[in-house]
Enzyme design. Structure first.
Site, PDB file in Angstrom:
ATOM      1  N   ARG A  47      26.466  50.594  35.025  1.00 10.14           N
ATOM      2  CA  ARG A  47      26.026  50.594  36.429  1.00 10.14           C
ATOM      3  C   ARG A  47      25.403  51.946  36.758  1.00 10.14           C
ATOM      4  NH1 ARG A  47      30.884  49.331  40.314  1.00 10.14           N
ATOM      5  NH2 ARG A  47      30.634  47.181  39.576  1.00 10.14           N
ATOM      6  N   ARG A  93      31.927  56.523  44.928  1.00  7.80           N
ATOM      7  CA  ARG A  93      30.966  55.598  44.312  1.00  7.80           C
ATOM      8  C   ARG A  93      29.565  55.837  44.892  1.00  7.80           C
ATOM      9  NH1 ARG A  93      33.274  51.151  41.886  1.00  7.80           N
ATOM     10  NH2 ARG A  93      35.301  51.677  41.033  1.00  7.80           N
ATOM     11  N   LYS A  95      39.007  54.016  44.037  1.00  9.87           N
ATOM     12  CA  LYS A  95      37.597  54.186  44.383  1.00  9.87           C
ATOM     13  C   LYS A  95      37.446  54.636  45.836  1.00  9.87           C
ATOM     14  CE  LYS A  95      36.894  49.776  43.248  1.00  9.87           C
ATOM     15  NZ  LYS A  95      36.408  48.389  43.128  1.00  9.87           N
ATOM     16  N   LYS A 107      34.330  54.887  48.899  1.00 11.16           N
ATOM     17  CA  LYS A 107      32.956  54.438  49.134  1.00 11.16           C
ATOM     18  C   LYS A 107      32.383  55.029  50.419  1.00 11.16           C
ATOM     19  CE  LYS A 107      33.403  50.299  46.379  1.00 11.16           C
ATOM     20  NZ  LYS A 107      33.344  48.834  46.296  1.00 11.16           N
ATOM     21  N   CYS A 162      28.408  37.390  44.234  1.00  9.32           N
ATOM     22  CA  CYS A 162      28.744  38.376  43.201  1.00  9.32           C
ATOM     23  C   CYS A 162      28.490  37.758  41.830  1.00  9.32           C
ATOM     24  CB  CYS A 162      30.209  38.771  43.336  1.00  9.32           C
ATOM     25  SG  CYS A 162      31.325  37.463  42.807  1.00  9.32           S
ATOM     26  N   CYS A 192      32.408  38.736  34.665  1.00 11.33           N
ATOM     27  CA  CYS A 192      33.488  39.421  35.369  1.00 11.33           C
ATOM     28  C   CYS A 192      34.863  38.922  34.908  1.00 11.33           C
ATOM     29  CB  CYS A 192      33.349  39.224  36.879  1.00 11.33           C
ATOM     30  SG  CYS A 192      34.679  40.068  37.738  1.00 11.33           S
ATOM     31  N   CYS A 201      36.338  35.779  43.443  1.00 10.62           N
ATOM     32  CA  CYS A 201      37.749  36.169  43.603  1.00 10.62           C
ATOM     33  C   CYS A 201      37.875  36.968  44.899  1.00 10.62           C
ATOM     34  CB  CYS A 201      38.234  36.965  42.382  1.00 10.62           C
ATOM     35  SG  CYS A 201      37.916  38.728  42.481  1.00 10.62           S
ATOM     36  N   CYS A 258      33.346  41.621  46.371  1.00 10.48           N
ATOM     37  CA  CYS A 258      32.188  42.420  45.944  1.00 10.48           C
ATOM     38  C   CYS A 258      30.889  42.084  46.676  1.00 10.48           C
ATOM     39  CB  CYS A 258      31.989  42.278  44.445  1.00 10.48           C
ATOM     40  SG  CYS A 258      33.397  42.906  43.514  1.00 10.48           S
TER      41      CYS A 258
HETATM   42 FE1  SRM Z   1      33.170  45.099  42.919  1.00 13.86          FE
HETATM   43  C1  SRM Z   1      35.692  45.135  40.685  1.00 13.86           C
HETATM   44  C2  SRM Z   1      31.077  43.858  40.669  1.00 13.86           C
HETATM   45  C3  SRM Z   1      30.594  45.860  44.969  1.00 13.86           C
HETATM   46  C4  SRM Z   1      35.364  45.401  45.537  1.00 13.86           C
HETATM   47  N1  SRM Z   1      33.357  44.638  40.979  1.00 13.86           N
HETATM   48  C5  SRM Z   1      34.471  44.753  40.216  1.00 13.86           C
HETATM   49  C6  SRM Z   1      34.181  44.460  38.744  1.00 13.86           C
HETATM   50  C7  SRM Z   1      33.834  45.748  38.076  1.00 13.86           C
HETATM   51  C8  SRM Z   1      35.262  43.668  37.984  1.00 13.86           C
HETATM   52  C9  SRM Z   1      36.289  44.439  37.221  1.00 13.86           C
HETATM   53  O1  SRM Z   1      36.946  45.338  37.770  1.00 13.86           O
HETATM   54  O2  SRM Z   1      36.484  44.112  36.049  1.00 13.86           O
HETATM   55  C10 SRM Z   1      32.914  43.553  38.929  1.00 13.86           C
HETATM   56  C11 SRM Z   1      31.968  43.488  37.763  1.00 13.86           C
HETATM   57  C12 SRM Z   1      31.341  42.132  37.690  1.00 13.86           C
HETATM   58  C13 SRM Z   1      30.220  42.030  36.748  1.00 13.86           C
HETATM   59  O3  SRM Z   1      30.271  41.173  35.841  1.00 13.86           O
HETATM   60  O4  SRM Z   1      29.266  42.757  36.866  1.00 13.86           O
HETATM   61  C14 SRM Z   1      32.386  44.056  40.259  1.00 13.86           C
HETATM   62  N2  SRM Z   1      31.197  45.015  42.778  1.00 13.86           N
HETATM   63  C15 SRM Z   1      30.515  44.374  41.799  1.00 13.86           C
HETATM   64  C16 SRM Z   1      29.044  44.265  42.131  1.00 13.86           C
HETATM   65  C17 SRM Z   1      28.136  44.331  40.916  1.00 13.86           C
HETATM   66  C18 SRM Z   1      28.832  42.940  42.890  1.00 13.86           C
HETATM   67  C19 SRM Z   1      27.415  42.554  43.227  1.00 13.86           C
HETATM   68  O5  SRM Z   1      27.241  41.381  43.453  1.00 13.86           O
HETATM   69  O6  SRM Z   1      26.527  43.378  43.296  1.00 13.86           O
HETATM   70  C20 SRM Z   1      28.918  45.432  43.121  1.00 13.86           C
HETATM   71  C21 SRM Z   1      28.579  46.743  42.475  1.00 13.86           C
HETATM   72  C22 SRM Z   1      28.303  47.799  43.487  1.00 13.86           C
HETATM   73  C23 SRM Z   1      27.837  49.118  42.952  1.00 13.86           C
HETATM   74  O7  SRM Z   1      26.661  49.241  42.595  1.00 13.86           O
HETATM   75  O8  SRM Z   1      28.641  50.049  42.960  1.00 13.86           O
HETATM   76  C24 SRM Z   1      30.327  45.474  43.688  1.00 13.86           C
HETATM   77  N3  SRM Z   1      33.011  45.627  44.892  1.00 13.86           N
HETATM   78  C25 SRM Z   1      31.834  45.776  45.572  1.00 13.86           C
HETATM   79  C26 SRM Z   1      32.084  45.776  46.977  1.00 13.86           C
HETATM   80  C27 SRM Z   1      31.033  45.858  48.081  1.00 13.86           C
HETATM   81  C28 SRM Z   1      30.677  47.273  48.429  1.00 13.86           C
HETATM   82  O9  SRM Z   1      31.116  48.218  47.796  1.00 13.86           O
HETATM   83  O10 SRM Z   1      29.922  47.441  49.379  1.00 13.86           O
HETATM   84  C29 SRM Z   1      33.449  45.626  47.149  1.00 13.86           C
HETATM   85  C30 SRM Z   1      34.205  45.459  48.494  1.00 13.86           C
HETATM   86  C31 SRM Z   1      34.296  46.702  49.266  1.00 13.86           C
HETATM   87  C32 SRM Z   1      35.509  47.481  48.901  1.00 13.86           C
HETATM   88  O11 SRM Z   1      35.482  48.163  47.890  1.00 13.86           O
HETATM   89  O12 SRM Z   1      36.497  47.370  49.608  1.00 13.86           O
HETATM   90  C33 SRM Z   1      34.018  45.549  45.827  1.00 13.86           C
HETATM   91  N4  SRM Z   1      35.190  45.293  43.084  1.00 13.86           N
HETATM   92  C34 SRM Z   1      35.894  45.359  44.259  1.00 13.86           C
HETATM   93  C35 SRM Z   1      37.298  45.366  43.941  1.00 13.86           C
HETATM   94  C36 SRM Z   1      38.460  45.429  44.972  1.00 13.86           C
HETATM   95  C37 SRM Z   1      38.741  46.827  45.379  1.00 13.86           C
HETATM   96  C38 SRM Z   1      39.963  46.938  46.262  1.00 13.86           C
HETATM   97  O13 SRM Z   1      40.016  47.848  47.069  1.00 13.86           O
HETATM   98  O14 SRM Z   1      40.881  46.126  46.123  1.00 13.86           O
HETATM   99  C39 SRM Z   1      37.402  45.293  42.534  1.00 13.86           C
HETATM  100  C40 SRM Z   1      38.699  45.260  41.689  1.00 13.86           C
HETATM  101  C41 SRM Z   1      39.351  46.589  41.587  1.00 13.86           C
HETATM  102  O15 SRM Z   1      38.811  47.637  41.911  1.00 13.86           O
HETATM  103  O16 SRM Z   1      40.492  46.574  41.141  1.00 13.86           O
HETATM  104  C42 SRM Z   1      36.058  45.237  42.036  1.00 13.86           C
HETATM  105 FE1  SF4 Z   2      34.327  39.765  39.930  1.00 10.20          FE
HETATM  106 FE2  SF4 Z   2      35.759  39.182  42.040  1.00 10.20          FE
HETATM  107 FE3  SF4 Z   2      33.952  41.116  42.212  1.00 10.20          FE
HETATM  108 FE4  SF4 Z   2      33.161  38.622  42.026  1.00 10.20          FE
HETATM  109  S1  SF4 Z   2      34.354  39.500  43.726  1.00 10.20           S
HETATM  110  S2  SF4 Z   2      32.373  40.340  40.827  1.00 10.20           S
HETATM  111  S3  SF4 Z   2      34.683  37.706  40.761  1.00 10.20           S
HETATM  112  S4  SF4 Z   2      35.751  41.164  40.964  1.00 10.20           S
END
Ligand code: SRM
Ligand code: SF4
Length: 590
Positions: free
Chosen positions: A78, A147, A231, A233, A455, A461, A500, A504
């Site tokens: 990323r 991030r 993390k 943000k 997502c 994922c 899930c 994201c």
């Molecule tokens: Fe996310 C984890 C994809 C934005 C909340 N996110 C993941 C992982 C890395 C799965 C993993 O941990 O194994 C996903 C990879 C999937 C894949 O196959 O690529 C993933 N997140 C993404 C992306 C690519 C989704 C998208 O459709 O674009 C986004 C990448 C953003 C970037 O460039 O940095 C992405 N993730 C977000 C957002 C939205 C935002 O940041 O504006 C959120 C919700 C906001 C927040 O953080 O509260 C988000 N991702 C999570 C979480 C839950 C965090 C939490 O506080 O509980 C996880 C899981 C974790 O961290 O344990 C996670």
């Molecule tokens: Fe994976 Fe859940 Fe984030 Fe979708 S919302 S990319 S299923 S961690």
């Protein structure tokens, strides 16, 4: 090198395993450096945790899982791209890397970065090295630190507030970039590639310590040995522009200018976040609170004070309770403010009144940039840049960048903007897009698709419970057909889907949110609004994908019959309340 003292935690419970891994990593070096040299298909669980800080996740192609067979391991990478800035040489490198080492696609993310998928372990080093040598970086794109910093993607040259948002998004990103030499040692054999001069104010701010925000004599002055509990943000925006979904961020700065357009300071929001876990009430999505106003000269100290508060008091024992939103929720805003004040070293100033209401904007289509040039926003379905049959988006983007050397801004909605276009080139750019089957006029895109997001979920994922990116196109078609059936052919609203509950694609801010909860089933969230300024609420825990029409038809009919003039679907659901929606659904005869 002196290690920082172990950070205090809000609880006396044992720190989580990841805290130990960070401590033992020698500032993000091990075990990644050693395991990278080994002839294996994948990293150990310990290395995987540290690898995240370098911008990479270990994944496996879940479509290829088979009993008794090793997983089909591959890495996701990323980019760290503040404000979504992608210079032309970086884009061309990413495009090439996707073909050479990846799965032939790029994915624009919801935080304005690009992801590469499908990279084998043995190719990780040349891939990261190529990105860095093309003015890119992946350092800090994942892991327990700040991030990618978001900013509105529109390149308006005649609106100074937009320029300030950009400048400060970059500066905050630099301020909070990890300082460890590990990244360059591991991926570039120690060669530090200078990708641009750092602002001297930022360099000074990183060292300045009046009030305990910085660890002196530490390789990481702001983070210390243990980095953040989780993390973190951040985003910077301008009054009225909610393209960055400000209520979902740990920290947002809103640029405040005077009537001559000069920067005065920033309004500060904190404590937003979306990640949650099904059936665990103690985890929840939370909208950010207004915290204070800060003058421009003090902004770095204030950011450091908020980061230090979370660094030192965030929960390091339970990673499900470790984000800043839980600290603010547990303490209350007043206690949080007073702790931030201690680190800041002076009283916080109250939040300034903002007359402009925050609106969601996607900036698609052609626009004047304000300096005689144009910008063009192009919609990318769920962020996936690919070539497929007669749809040749990847080819089109490469040709445009090669020919016109254009800079790109990725948007927070998985789209992109080409900047600085000379008006004479408009026709040729249109011709390339047309030839490649790419729509440039947003009015020709179904508005459900235009404003929707999903997502990646399956197959990459590891946390996905259901499909998301791969199923949303059929959901959109089915919803459009249903709207036509009930006599709302042109209606649109914001639909977001995730595989899930991590959130994201920010589904909890949507008017209709689908959140994977069980095989082929989704939790459904209703009641968000078109501008993403209100949290939605869960309406049902499990809707099977096959039941989509049965589930939505009564809601749409009720909406059609009882909405107020101009009322959006999300606002209607919020106003009438879930009891009324349920009552109507139960008595609905079809
Ligand atoms: Fe996310 C984890 C994809 C934005 C909340 N996110 C993941 C992982 C890395 C799965 C993993 O941990 O194994 C996903 C990879 C999937 C894949 O196959 O690529 C993933 N997140 C993404 C992306 C690519 C989704 C998208 O459709 O674009 C986004 C990448 C953003 C970037 O460039 O940095 C992405 N993730 C977000 C957002 C939205 C935002 O940041 O504006 C959120 C919700 C906001 C927040 O953080 O509260 C988000 N991702 C999570 C979480 C839950 C965090 C939490 O506080 O509980 C996880 C899981 C974790 O961290 O344990 C996670
Ligand atoms: Fe994976 Fe859940 Fe984030 Fe979708 S919302 S990319 S299923 S961690």
């Amino acid at each position: 090198m002196v290690k920082s003292a172990p950070p205090p935690t809000t609880t006396t419970r044992k720190p989580s395993k990841v805290e130990g891994l960070k401590e033992d990593s020698n500032f993000l070096r091990e075990p990644v450096a050693t395991e990278l040299l080994e002839d294996t298909t994948h990293f150990s669980e310990e290395a995987v945790q540290i690898l995240k800080f370098h911008g990479s996740y270990q994944q496996d192609n879940r479509d290829n899982r088979a009993k008794g067979k090793e997983k089909d391991y591959q890495m996701m990478l990323r980019t760290r791209s503040p404000g979504g800035f992608i210079p032309p040489q970086l884009y061309l490198t990413l495009d090439k890397l996707a073909d050479e080492y990846g799965n032939h696609t790029l994915r624009a993310t919801t935080r304005q970065g690009f992801q590469l998928h499908g990279i084998l372990k043995k190719n990780l080093k040349p891939t990261i090295a190529a990105i860095v040598k093309s003015m890119g970086s992946t350092l800090g794109a994942c892991g327990d630190l700040n991030r990618n910093v978001m900013a509105p993607p529109a390149p308006f040259k005649n609106k100074p507030e937009y320029q300030y948002a950009w400048e400060y998004a970059n500066n905050i990103a630099d301020l909070l970039t990890p300082q460890t030499g590990a990244y360059y040692e591991i991926w570039l054999d120690g060669e530090k590639v200078i990708s641009g001069e750092e602002n001297p104010e930022v360099v000074a701010a990183r060292q300045k310590n009046g009030t305990g925000t910085v660890f002196h004599d530490n390789e990481e002055p702001i983070y210390g040995t243990h980095y953040m509990p989780r993390k973190f943000k951040a985003s910077v925006t301008v009054p009225g522009d909610n393209s960055i979904d400000l209520y979902t961020q740990d920290l947002t700065l809103v640029v405040i200018t005077n009537k001559d357009g000069e920067l005065q300071g920033f309004n500060v929001f904190a404590g937003g976040g979306l990640g949650r876990t099904h059936n665990k009430e103690e985890t929840f999505a939370r909208a950010a609170d207004p915290i204070c106003y800060v003058q421009k000269d003090d902004v770095y100290e204030l950011v450091k004070a908020i980061v230090a508060t979370q660094r030192d008091y965030g929960d390091r024992s339970d990673r499900r309770h470790a984000r800043l939103k839980y600290l603010i929720n547990d303490w209350g805003v007043e206690k949080f403010r007073s702790k931030v004040e201690e680190y800041f070293g002076k009283p916080l100033v109250p939040f300034k009144f903002l007359a402009k209401k925050f609106k969601y904007q996607d900036f698609l289509g052609w626009h004047e940039q304000g300096d005689g040039k144009l910008f063009l926003g192009i919609s990318i379905d769920n962020g996936r840049v690919k070539d497929e049959g007669s749809f040749q988006l990847k080819t089109a983007l490469r040709e445009i960048v090669e020919k016109f050397n254009l800079t790109m801004h990725l948007t927070p909605h998985q789209n992109l903007i080409f900047c600085d276009i000379t008006p004479e080139n408009k026709a040729e750019i249109e011709a390339i897009l047309h030839r490649c089957g790419v729509v440039s006029d947003p009015n020709n895109i179904d508005s459900l698709v235009r404003y929707g997001m999903a997502c990646p979920a399956l197959p990459t994922c590891g946390l996905a419970i259901t499909e998301s990116e791969r199923i949303i196109p059929t959901f959109m078609e089915r919803i459009r057909a249903l709207l036509k059936k009930v006599g709302l052919p042109k209606t649109h609203f914001v639909i977001r889907m995730t595989g899930c509950p991590n959130g994201c694609a920010r589904p909890y801010m949507a008017e209709l949110g689908f959140v994977g909860s069980f095989t082929e089933s989704y939790q459904v969230w209703l009641g968000g609004c078109p501008n993403q300024t209100r949290l939605a609420r869960p309406f049902t825990e499990r809707m099977h994908a096959d039941d989509l029409e049965k589930f939505l038809e009564p809601l749409f009919v009720f909406f059609k019959q009882s909405r107020k003039r101009g009322e959006s679907f999300g606002s209607f659901c919020d106003r009438v309340g879930f009891d009324a929606l349920r009552e109507f659904s139960e008595s609905y005869q079809g």
